[in-house]
Design an enzyme around this catalytic site. Sequence first.
Site, mmCIF file in Angstrom:
data_model
loop_
_atom_site.group_PDB
_atom_site.id
_atom_site.type_symbol
_atom_site.label_atom_id
_atom_site.label_comp_id
_atom_site.label_asym_id
_atom_site.label_seq_id
_atom_site.Cartn_x
_atom_site.Cartn_y
_atom_site.Cartn_z
ATOM 1 N N LYS A 25 0.847 -1.202 0.000
ATOM 2 C CA LYS A 25 0.000 0.000 0.000
ATOM 3 C C LYS A 25 0.873 1.239 0.000
ATOM 4 O O LYS A 25 1.999 1.233 0.511
ATOM 5 C CB LYS A 25 -0.953 0.038 1.198
ATOM 6 C CG LYS A 25 -0.311 0.182 2.599
ATOM 7 C CD LYS A 25 0.005 1.604 3.019
ATOM 8 C CE LYS A 25 0.913 1.631 4.237
ATOM 9 N NZ LYS A 25 1.620 2.869 4.481
ATOM 10 N N PRO A 110 9.849 -4.465 0.514
ATOM 11 C CA PRO A 110 10.966 -4.343 1.453
ATOM 12 C C PRO A 110 10.504 -4.221 2.903
ATOM 13 O O PRO A 110 9.407 -3.728 3.174
ATOM 14 C CB PRO A 110 11.680 -3.062 1.001
ATOM 15 C CG PRO A 110 10.701 -2.321 0.167
ATOM 16 C CD PRO A 110 9.755 -3.325 -0.410
ATOM 17 N N LEU A 111 11.356 -4.688 3.830
ATOM 18 C CA LEU A 111 11.059 -4.613 5.267
ATOM 19 C C LEU A 111 11.104 -3.166 5.731
ATOM 20 O O LEU A 111 12.007 -2.424 5.330
ATOM 21 C CB LEU A 111 12.148 -5.339 6.068
ATOM 22 C CG LEU A 111 12.224 -6.850 6.032
ATOM 23 C CD1 LEU A 111 13.153 -7.337 7.131
ATOM 24 C CD2 LEU A 111 10.862 -7.476 6.145
ATOM 25 N N ALA A 116 3.872 -1.240 4.184
ATOM 26 C CA ALA A 116 3.024 -2.158 4.954
ATOM 27 C C ALA A 116 3.175 -3.620 4.539
ATOM 28 O O ALA A 116 2.196 -4.374 4.516
ATOM 29 C CB ALA A 116 1.557 -1.730 4.897
ATOM 30 N N GLY A 117 4.400 -4.008 4.232
ATOM 31 C CA GLY A 117 4.640 -5.389 3.803
ATOM 32 C C GLY A 117 4.253 -6.415 4.854
ATOM 33 O O GLY A 117 3.660 -7.457 4.526
ATOM 34 N N GLY A 118 4.562 -6.162 6.105
ATOM 35 C CA GLY A 118 4.216 -7.108 7.166
ATOM 36 C C GLY A 118 2.701 -7.250 7.283
ATOM 37 O O GLY A 118 2.175 -8.358 7.425
ATOM 38 N N SER A 119 2.011 -6.134 7.194
ATOM 39 C CA SER A 119 0.545 -6.152 7.253
ATOM 40 C C SER A 119 -0.020 -6.907 6.050
ATOM 41 O O SER A 119 -1.002 -7.639 6.166
ATOM 42 C CB SER A 119 -0.007 -4.720 7.242
ATOM 43 O OG SER A 119 0.525 -3.994 8.313
ATOM 44 N N ALA A 120 0.608 -6.701 4.892
ATOM 45 C CA ALA A 120 0.175 -7.404 3.685
ATOM 46 C C ALA A 120 0.303 -8.911 3.890
ATOM 47 O O ALA A 120 -0.610 -9.680 3.549
ATOM 48 C CB ALA A 120 1.017 -6.955 2.488
ATOM 49 N N ASP A 152 -2.988 -1.509 9.322
ATOM 50 C CA ASP A 152 -3.105 -1.555 7.862
ATOM 51 C C ASP A 152 -3.644 -2.894 7.347
ATOM 52 O O ASP A 152 -3.891 -3.040 6.158
ATOM 53 C CB ASP A 152 -1.734 -1.333 7.199
ATOM 54 C CG ASP A 152 -1.128 0.018 7.532
ATOM 55 O OD1 ASP A 152 -1.891 0.943 7.875
ATOM 56 O OD2 ASP A 152 0.099 0.145 7.432
HETATM 57 P P1 ATP Z 1 3.989 0.128 8.038
HETATM 58 O O1 ATP Z 1 3.993 1.095 6.897
HETATM 59 O O2 ATP Z 1 2.723 -0.703 8.170
HETATM 60 O O3 ATP Z 1 4.486 0.628 9.332
HETATM 61 P P2 ATP Z 1 6.422 -0.921 7.039
HETATM 62 O O4 ATP Z 1 6.260 -1.184 5.588
HETATM 63 O O5 ATP Z 1 7.182 0.297 7.445
HETATM 64 O O6 ATP Z 1 5.009 -0.984 7.676
HETATM 65 P P3 ATP Z 1 6.810 -3.707 7.624
HETATM 66 O O7 ATP Z 1 7.802 -4.328 6.722
HETATM 67 O O8 ATP Z 1 5.381 -3.960 7.388
HETATM 68 O O9 ATP Z 1 7.121 -2.137 7.720
HETATM 69 O O10 ATP Z 1 7.096 -4.210 9.105
HETATM 70 C C1 ATP Z 1 7.761 -3.540 10.104
HETATM 71 C C2 ATP Z 1 8.307 -4.543 11.113
HETATM 72 O O11 ATP Z 1 7.345 -5.566 11.397
HETATM 73 C C3 ATP Z 1 9.507 -5.286 10.575
HETATM 74 O O12 ATP Z 1 10.704 -4.584 10.795
HETATM 75 C C4 ATP Z 1 9.465 -6.596 11.362
HETATM 76 O O13 ATP Z 1 10.182 -6.462 12.561
HETATM 77 C C5 ATP Z 1 8.001 -6.795 11.736
HETATM 78 N N1 ATP Z 1 7.384 -7.930 10.989
HETATM 79 C C6 ATP Z 1 6.746 -8.972 11.511
HETATM 80 N N2 ATP Z 1 6.321 -9.826 10.569
HETATM 81 C C7 ATP Z 1 6.685 -9.329 9.397
HETATM 82 C C8 ATP Z 1 6.535 -9.755 8.048
HETATM 83 N N3 ATP Z 1 5.916 -10.895 7.702
HETATM 84 N N4 ATP Z 1 7.042 -8.965 7.094
HETATM 85 C C9 ATP Z 1 7.655 -7.793 7.418
HETATM 86 N N5 ATP Z 1 7.827 -7.360 8.665
HETATM 87 C C10 ATP Z 1 7.351 -8.102 9.660
#
Ligand code: ATP
Length: 314
Positions: A25, A110-111, A116-120, A152
Site C-alpha cells: 500500500k 521491502p522490510l 506495509a509489507g508485514g501487514s500485507a 493496515d
Molecule cells: P507500516 O507502513 O505498516 O508501518 P512498514 O512497511 O514500514 O510498515 P513492515 O515491513 O510492514 O514495515 O514491518 C515492520 C516490522 O514488522 C519489521 O521490521 C518486522 O520487525 C516486523 N514484521 C513482523 N512480521 C513481518 C513480516 N511478515 N514482514 C515484514 N515485517 C514483519
Amino acid sequence: WTLGDDDDDLAGALSGPVRVRVPAKINLHLGVGPLRSDGYHELHTVYHAISVYDEVTARAGDTLSLTMQGEGVGELELDDSNLIIRAAHALAATAKVPAQARLHLRKTIPLAGGLAGGSADAAATLVALDALWGTGLGRDELARIAATLGSDVPFLLYGGTALGTGHGEAVSPVLARANRWHWVVAFADGGLSTPRVYGELDRMRAAGTAPAPLNSSDDLLSALRQRDPAVLGAALGNDLQAAALSLRPALADTLDVGDKAGALASLVSGSGPTCVFLARDEAHGADLAQALRESGLCRGVQQAYGAVHGARIG
Ligand code: ATP
C-alpha cells in the site's frame, strides 16, 4: 465493496497448496492527528493498493511452520513474532481449528519500507488459511481479526483505494473512477521504524518545526473522481514526510530527482523510506524510473500501477 471479495464463497477445506498474492500500500493522503491517550495517533488516510506483491502459500501440515525467500531473508524472524504466524494463530483461535499449516512467503515488499509489507503478509495469511482450513468466515469477519493484528491489515484484505480512520483500521471504499494510476516506486537502503517516525513528528510538532498538518482529504477525494493525473498529483500529501526526511535527509535528494525528471508528484510512502512518484502514463513512468536508476541514489526502482485488488487466491 467491489474489489477483492470474490473468493469468499469457497466452500469447505482445500487440500492445498493455496497461493495468495497481496499488494503493497501507499498513502495518497496521510493526515496525522494528535497522539491519543491509548498511544495511537488519530489518522485520516487514503490508502491505495499498488502492483508490488508478496505471496503467501499455505499447505496442509502437522505443525505450524514458516519459510521464506526474497526480500529480508536472514533479517526477518520467522518465529512467533512474525505477523504471518500471529495471523495464523489469531485465525485458528477464532475459527476453533488447530493452527497447523506449512507456510511459505515470497517477499518483494521491502522490510520497514513504509509499504506495509508485514501487514500485507498477515492479510494474505488470513485469506490463505481461511481457504485451506475451510473456516467459512466471511471477509468482514476476517477484517475483524485483521484489525487485531495491525492498523493496515484490514485495508490489505480489500485493496483498491479506501479511506482509513481511527488508527487506520476502520476502512471504507472510496468512490473513484476506474482509472489506472501509474507510479514509480524507489526503494532505499535500510528501513525506517514506523514508531520512530511518529516519535520524530511528535518531537518536531512540540518544537514548532513541523510543517502545518494537512487539510482534509476533500481535494484528493475529488481528484480521484477525475481522470487527470496532474490534479491527483497536486492533491497528494503525507504528514509523516517531514519526520521521515528529518531522520533520513538523503531522501530529499531522491525526491528531487523525481521532481526534476517531471514527476507529477514525489512523496515519501507512509513512514518511509520508500519514495513514490506519480507519472502521467506508463511511458512517462519508464522515463522517471530511468532517471531514478541513473541517479544511483536508490537500492531498487520499480514501475507499478494502482489501484489493485487486496489479498486474493491465485
Ligand atoms: P507500516 O507502513 O505498516 O508501518 P512498514 O512497511 O514500514 O510498515 P513492515 O515491513 O510492514 O514495515 O514491518 C515492520 C516490522 O514488522 C519489521 O521490521 C518486522 O520487525 C516486523 N514484521 C513482523 N512480521 C513481518 C513480516 N511478515 N514482514 C515484514 N515485517 C514483519
